[in-house]
Design an enzyme around this catalytic site. Structure first.
Site, PDB file in Angstrom:
ATOM      1  N   ASP A  17       3.933   0.842  -1.476  1.00  0.00           N
ATOM      2  CA  ASP A  17       3.110   1.038  -2.670  1.00  0.00           C
ATOM      3  C   ASP A  17       1.930   0.074  -2.629  1.00  0.00           C
ATOM      4  OD1 ASP A  17       4.953   2.879  -3.554  1.00  0.00           O
ATOM      5  OD2 ASP A  17       5.972   1.501  -4.904  1.00  0.00           O
ATOM      6  N   ARG A  18       0.867   0.457  -3.296  1.00  0.00           N
ATOM      7  CA  ARG A  18      -0.354  -0.347  -3.263  1.00  0.00           C
ATOM      8  C   ARG A  18      -0.113  -1.814  -3.670  1.00  0.00           C
ATOM      9  NH1 ARG A  18      -5.764   0.886  -6.880  1.00  0.00           N
ATOM     10  NH2 ARG A  18      -7.012  -0.836  -6.074  1.00  0.00           N
TER      11      ARG A  18
END
Length: 318
Positions: free
Chosen positions: A144-145
């Site tokens: 995930d970012r």
């Protein structure tokens, strides 16, 4: 041998995307690309699955190998990423291992793995700017970012196939560190809860526990305890979207500063630590090297913000 266009991407389908129609998959993967263009490249046979033309309604199967052509939006060339940019230089410093087959990064929090969703910069775009002569650079898995830590990239197609097979056969171990709310019970060593992914109109992905979801399992071990939280090691057995974040929430112990599944009161309790990012870090990965066959375990140190947070919490241990 015909040279492949360097803008072409190859994606191996994992269990997470199996069963999805190819047109829907491409609309998510190629965010920002008009629907008409997606159907045009499908119709013209520029998208291939296992080297064959397919129709828009084709349903993906685990292990499918997709060839995606370079796509230009509105006739414009995609903006080049200058290797002088701070973010690209940050990626160069983040490389923790590299050889002829693989590259391993300690991905910074806040950097997406792919450009898209209004972002013109991601890990892959940055690495292609750093390694302009590399003919093949593809993600083996995703983070995930806002998650930091170990990210594995293949530099050869054969390496990508080998590593994806290890993921499918559960031959790769990934260990994360997460700071969660409250005192995680020592006897809760595993969370098994099926996960269902919904994609909102905005393109945002939201995952919830549902009997209609895919079987999912994460193993947990308490590393340290603090007055308001616990540091746990989380080792996912399956690889679903947002799996650790949703499994910790399901267990009643959401992760600190999780803007989607977290708890604002817990975040307020951590204010004095200066933490303002998701406390989820991919700390280590263990796998078989695709060329040499040796077992590799690579570790990524936490960034200064996470280390400082834990140092302050240790002063208030229960």
């Amino acid at each position: 041998m015909k040279n492949e266009n360097p803008g072409v991407q190859f994606v191996a389908i994992t269990a997470e995307n199996a069963g999805q129609r190819i047109d829907n998959f491409l609309r998510t993967f190629l965010k920002g690309v008009p629907k008409s263009m997606i159907y045009r490249i499908l119709r013209k046979g520029e998208v291939r699955v296992n080297k064959k033309r397919i129709k828009p309604e084709y349903k993906l199967e685990e292990g499918d190998d997709i060839r995606i052509p370079p796509v230009r939006v509105s006739g414009q060339e995609a903006p080049e990423v200058s290797p002088k940019l701070d973010k690209v230089a940050q990626l160069e410093r983040a490389v923790i291992y590299e050889d002829e087959a693989i590259l391993v990064l300690n991905k910074p929090s806040g950097t997406a793995v792919h450009g898209g969703s209004g972002l013109n910069f991601g890990v892959i775009e940055g690495l292609r700017a750093l390694r302009p002569d590399a003919r093949f650079l593809e993600l083996v898995h995703r983070l995930d970012r806002d998650t930091s830590g170990v990210l594995l990239i293949a530099k050869k197609r054969s390496a990508l196939r080998s590593l994806h097979e290890q993921l499918r056969e559960k031959g790769m171990q990934k260990d994360y560190l997460a700071l969660v709310r409250g005192q995680w019970p020592s006897h809760t060593k595993s969370v098994k809860a099926p996960l269902l992914k919904n994609i909102l109109q905005s393109g945002e992905r939201v995952v919830r526990v549902s009997s209609e979801g895919k079987p999912s399992e994460t193993r947990f071990k308490v590393e340290e305890r603090y007055q308001h939280g616990s540091l746990v090691k989380a080792s996912p057995i399956t690889g679903r979207t947002h799996q650790i974040r949703v499994h910790t929430l399901h267990a009643g112990h959401p992760i600190a500063f999780d803007d989607r599944y977290g708890d604002s009161e817990f975040d307020r309790q951590l204010a004095k630590t200066g933490l303002n990012r998701l406390f989820l870090h991919a700390a280590a990965i263990t796998f078989t090297h695709p060329s040499t066959g040796e077992t590799l375990r690579l570790e990524a140190p936490m960034d200064e913000k996470l280390r400082r947070c834990l140092a302050i919490l240790r002063q208030d241990k229960p």
